[in-house]
Design a protein around this motif. Structure first.
Motif: not given
Length: 130
Positions: A67-68, A71, A75, A109, A112, A116
């Protein structure tokens, strides 16, 4: 939350292990007991518990990592600073060992978080155009 089929499987395994433990208790109550037979049963219980633990870890962490990965792939527009590393992780994903999963999750993470910030900065630039 754990998937129902995984929960069912884990409960089934634990019930089987509980039965094996009760069997060991009965073996210990017997007047003639062979230590090597008891040891074999202890090893079976240990292996069964370890197998259930690995099933849980693999199911939870592998799906979490997937799932990460989805994502960060979504992105990254393809030209972000981590595009090469994201693609490398995507290629490695099917072959990662359980011990590598948590490390790769942490790495994703971090990627990510950078994405962001990068994408938030792009959004502000677009707002300033209007």
């Amino acid at each position: 939350m754990l998937p129902k089929d995984l929960t069912r499987d884990l409960k089934s395994r634990l019930n089987m292990l509980a039965g094996q433990l009760q069997g060991i208790g009965k073996m210990l109550d017997a007047e003639t007991i062979e230590p090597d037979q008891v040891l074999v049963q202890f090893k079976a219980v240990t292996n069964g518990l370890s197998s259930a633990e690995h099933l849980l870890l693999d199911e939870v962490f592998r799906k979490g990592l997937a799932l990460q990965l989805v994502d960060v792939v979504g992105a990254c527009p393809g030209d972000c600073q981590d595009a090469g590393r994201i693609e490398e992780l995507r290629q490695q994903f099917p072959n990662l060992s359980e011990s590598e999963l948590t490390q790769k999750m942490q790495e994703l993470r971090e990627i990510g978080g950078r994405l962001e910030q990068h994408n938030a900065g792009l959004g502000k630039k677009d707002e300033n155009k209007y």
